[in-house]
Design a protein around this motif. Sequence first.
Motif, PDB file in Angstrom:
ATOM      1  N   ILE A  62     -51.747 -47.628  40.557  1.00  0.00           N
ATOM      2  CA  ILE A  62     -52.967 -46.819  40.519  1.00  0.00           C
ATOM      3  C   ILE A  62     -52.645 -45.500  39.835  1.00  0.00           C
ATOM      4  O   ILE A  62     -51.698 -44.817  40.217  1.00  0.00           O
ATOM      5  CB  ILE A  62     -53.499 -46.547  41.942  1.00  0.00           C
ATOM      6  N   LEU A  63     -53.433 -45.148  38.799  1.00  0.00           N
ATOM      7  CA  LEU A  63     -53.330 -43.838  38.153  1.00  0.00           C
ATOM      8  C   LEU A  63     -54.475 -43.010  38.697  1.00  0.00           C
ATOM      9  O   LEU A  63     -55.643 -43.379  38.546  1.00  0.00           O
ATOM     10  CB  LEU A  63     -53.428 -43.974  36.624  1.00  0.00           C
ATOM     11  N   LEU A  64     -54.146 -41.896  39.342  1.00  0.00           N
ATOM     12  CA  LEU A  64     -55.125 -41.164  40.139  1.00  0.00           C
ATOM     13  C   LEU A  64     -55.173 -39.694  39.764  1.00  0.00           C
ATOM     14  O   LEU A  64     -54.179 -38.982  39.887  1.00  0.00           O
ATOM     15  CB  LEU A  64     -54.745 -41.330  41.624  1.00  0.00           C
ATOM     16  N   ILE A  92     -49.545 -43.107  40.678  1.00  0.00           N
ATOM     17  CA  ILE A  92     -49.092 -42.061  39.757  1.00  0.00           C
ATOM     18  C   ILE A  92     -50.209 -41.023  39.703  1.00  0.00           C
ATOM     19  O   ILE A  92     -51.329 -41.325  39.289  1.00  0.00           O
ATOM     20  CB  ILE A  92     -48.822 -42.612  38.343  1.00  0.00           C
ATOM     21  N   PHE A  93     -49.921 -39.820  40.159  1.00  0.00           N
ATOM     22  CA  PHE A  93     -50.907 -38.741  40.104  1.00  0.00           C
ATOM     23  C   PHE A  93     -50.946 -38.139  38.709  1.00  0.00           C
ATOM     24  O   PHE A  93     -49.914 -37.947  38.066  1.00  0.00           O
ATOM     25  CB  PHE A  93     -50.556 -37.624  41.097  1.00  0.00           C
ATOM     26  N   LEU A  94     -52.141 -37.819  38.259  1.00  0.00           N
ATOM     27  CA  LEU A  94     -52.350 -37.142  36.984  1.00  0.00           C
ATOM     28  C   LEU A  94     -53.149 -35.879  37.247  1.00  0.00           C
ATOM     29  O   LEU A  94     -54.137 -35.906  37.972  1.00  0.00           O
ATOM     30  CB  LEU A  94     -53.143 -38.039  36.024  1.00  0.00           C
ATOM     31  N   ALA A 128     -44.370 -46.321  29.667  1.00  0.00           N
ATOM     32  CA  ALA A 128     -43.073 -46.763  30.190  1.00  0.00           C
ATOM     33  C   ALA A 128     -43.073 -46.776  31.729  1.00  0.00           C
ATOM     34  O   ALA A 128     -42.573 -47.726  32.346  1.00  0.00           O
ATOM     35  CB  ALA A 128     -41.958 -45.857  29.678  1.00  0.00           C
ATOM     36  N   LYS A 129     -43.637 -45.741  32.330  1.00  0.00           N
ATOM     37  CA  LYS A 129     -43.685 -45.681  33.802  1.00  0.00           C
ATOM     38  C   LYS A 129     -44.546 -46.803  34.366  1.00  0.00           C
ATOM     39  O   LYS A 129     -44.173 -47.474  35.336  1.00  0.00           O
ATOM     40  CB  LYS A 129     -44.198 -44.321  34.256  1.00  0.00           C
ATOM     41  N   VAL A 130     -45.707 -47.019  33.767  1.00  0.00           N
ATOM     42  CA  VAL A 130     -46.599 -48.079  34.242  1.00  0.00           C
ATOM     43  C   VAL A 130     -45.934 -49.442  34.063  1.00  0.00           C
ATOM     44  O   VAL A 130     -46.033 -50.308  34.939  1.00  0.00           O
ATOM     45  CB  VAL A 130     -47.967 -48.006  33.519  1.00  0.00           C
ATOM     46  N   THR A 131     -45.223 -49.644  32.965  1.00  0.00           N
ATOM     47  CA  THR A 131     -44.528 -50.908  32.713  1.00  0.00           C
ATOM     48  C   THR A 131     -43.508 -51.208  33.805  1.00  0.00           C
ATOM     49  O   THR A 131     -43.386 -52.355  34.250  1.00  0.00           O
ATOM     50  CB  THR A 131     -43.842 -50.882  31.325  1.00  0.00           C
ATOM     51  N   ASP A 135     -43.634 -54.514  36.195  1.00  0.00           N
ATOM     52  CA  ASP A 135     -42.491 -55.414  36.367  1.00  0.00           C
ATOM     53  C   ASP A 135     -42.154 -55.599  37.843  1.00  0.00           C
ATOM     54  O   ASP A 135     -41.875 -56.721  38.291  1.00  0.00           O
ATOM     55  CB  ASP A 135     -41.268 -54.903  35.608  1.00  0.00           C
ATOM     56  N   LEU A 136     -42.167 -54.511  38.602  1.00  0.00           N
ATOM     57  CA  LEU A 136     -41.898 -54.607  40.043  1.00  0.00           C
ATOM     58  C   LEU A 136     -42.951 -55.465  40.735  1.00  0.00           C
ATOM     59  O   LEU A 136     -42.625 -56.278  41.614  1.00  0.00           O
ATOM     60  CB  LEU A 136     -41.876 -53.208  40.675  1.00  0.00           C
TER      61      LEU A 136
END
Length: 196
Positions: A62-64, A92-94, A128-131, A135-136
């Motif tokens: 989740i990108l929040l 992942i906080f934005l 890269a972080k989301v990838t 994968d996890l």
Amino acid sequence: MTTAELTEPKSDERASILLVDDMEDNLVALEAVLGSLNEPLVRARSGEEAMKAILRRRFAVILLDIRMPGMDGFETATNIKRLDQTKNVPIIFLTGTDSDDTGYAFRGYATGAADYLTKPFDPWVLRAKVTVFLDLHRKNQQLERLLAREQQQFDALAARMTSIERQLSQAADPDVRELRHHLTRMEETMRTMRRP
């Protein structure tokens, strides 16, 4: 089941990504950066919409956005982490660069965030972080399938042993009674192995 069947996600198990931001431009930017990952991107324009989305579908990450009207990002993250089905979904906080980075980052990690990025973000870093989280997610799904398969095999073996024991219990031969005793001990051992 082959290795390919275990590693390739089924169509209903694709690693969806939830994008939560009240600003249309930010959602468009996130979609542009993450579209090449070929995973479903789901939009939510508020914390309330995000909560509805996570109850309908499984997400890999989740990108929040932090600053939103109504339920802000911190409150949304806290609610996400309270639910059993979503407590382990990485967030992942934005947030904008005009925010108090130290205080916001601390609060973000305190609510269970996996990462924290400021806007404007580097598209390569975000992708890269989301990838990594995708994968996890895939590895966790593969492990769940393997564990379910092992559980089915264990249950089938236990049922078969119970059936054999039932058949043997009707026999009176001393050798059969000895065999029945060994089967009972094997079942006890299996039960012990099954416990977490």
